[in-house]
Design a protein around this motif. Structure first.
Motif, PDB file in Angstrom:
ATOM      1  N   THR A 216      -6.656   0.225  -5.462  1.00 12.14           N
ATOM      2  CA  THR A 216      -6.429  -0.719  -4.369  1.00 12.14           C
ATOM      3  C   THR A 216      -6.493  -2.184  -4.972  1.00 12.14           C
TER       4      THR A 216
ATOM      5  N   VAL B  93     -10.059   2.148   2.389  1.00 14.04           N
ATOM      6  CA  VAL B  93      -8.769   2.857   1.928  1.00 14.04           C
ATOM      7  C   VAL B  93      -9.252   4.202   1.051  1.00 14.04           C
ATOM      8  N   ASP B  94      -8.539   5.034   0.581  1.00 12.46           N
ATOM      9  CA  ASP B  94      -9.079   6.270   0.053  1.00 12.46           C
ATOM     10  C   ASP B  94      -9.281   6.058  -1.541  1.00 12.46           C
TER      11      ASP B  94
ATOM     12  N   LEU C  57       0.741  -1.086  -0.024  1.00 10.66           N
ATOM     13  CA  LEU C  57      -0.013  -0.105  -0.055  1.00 10.66           C
ATOM     14  C   LEU C  57       0.805   1.295  -0.196  1.00 10.66           C
TER      15      LEU C  57
ATOM     16  N   ILE D 138      -1.220   4.524  -1.434  1.00 11.67           N
ATOM     17  CA  ILE D 138      -2.775   4.026  -0.973  1.00 11.67           C
ATOM     18  C   ILE D 138      -2.773   4.189   0.582  1.00 11.67           C
ATOM     19  N   ASP D 139      -3.919   5.196   0.920  1.00  9.93           N
ATOM     20  CA  ASP D 139      -3.920   5.488   2.334  1.00  9.93           C
ATOM     21  C   ASP D 139      -4.901   4.836   2.943  1.00  9.93           C
ATOM     22  N   MET D 140      -5.017   3.962   4.115  1.00 12.81           N
ATOM     23  CA  MET D 140      -5.822   3.410   4.917  1.00 12.81           C
ATOM     24  C   MET D 140      -6.443   4.216   5.721  1.00 12.81           C
TER      25      MET D 140
END
Length: 147
Positions: A55, A49-50, A24, A29-31
């Protein structure tokens, strides 16, 4: 109004979770939220996720097994009793909660609860919660409204 949760099947061995986090990070990729439940040989990593599409592509290319599930993301005042009040709404409307997890938002005094209810009850749950001041947010609202 729902949010897409990704349930990722991950081996229960040292380094598996770290490798997932690295993947990620490498793909920016932002959780937003994370929950993991394990059994002997594997775990189910539930993550918000964003960017679900990005993703999905990244996970597919890395050979992860996953599914996307609609859930309700409900903002709550970060204070004692807020969760109990929302739970009373669902229970009072005969809506069973399959599971839930929570995370604190970036805005002061706000927390979010992710509720998974049966697909058949999703709209009923959203309406009941909204009627009592617990309006679920959309994927976009969750992404933008918490900055």
């Amino acid at each position: 109004m729902t949010v897409n949760q990704m349930s990722v099947f991950i081996e229960n061995r040292p380094g598996s979770l770290s490798a997932f986090g690295d993947l990620l990070r490498e793909n920016d990729i932002d959780m937003r939220a994370l929950s993991i439940a394990d059994v002997e040989n594997y775990g189910i990593l539930r993550v918000i996720v964003d960017d679900v599409y990005k993703t999905s592509t990244v996970l597919k290319n890395a050979s992860y097994v996953f599914k996307i599930t609609p859930v309700l993301a409900v903002p709550l005042k970060d204070s004692a009793g807020s969760l109990a009040d929302a739970l009373d709404v669902l229970g009072g409307n005969d809506i069973n909660i399959e599971y839930l997890y929570a995370f604190v938002g970036r805005q002061k005094d706000r927390a979010y609860v992710i509720f998974r209810v049966a697909d058949a009850d999703m709209e009923k749950a959203a309406q009941a919660l909204s009627a009592r001041g617990f309006a679920p947010v959309s994927q976009e609202e969750l992404k933008l409204g918490d900055r």
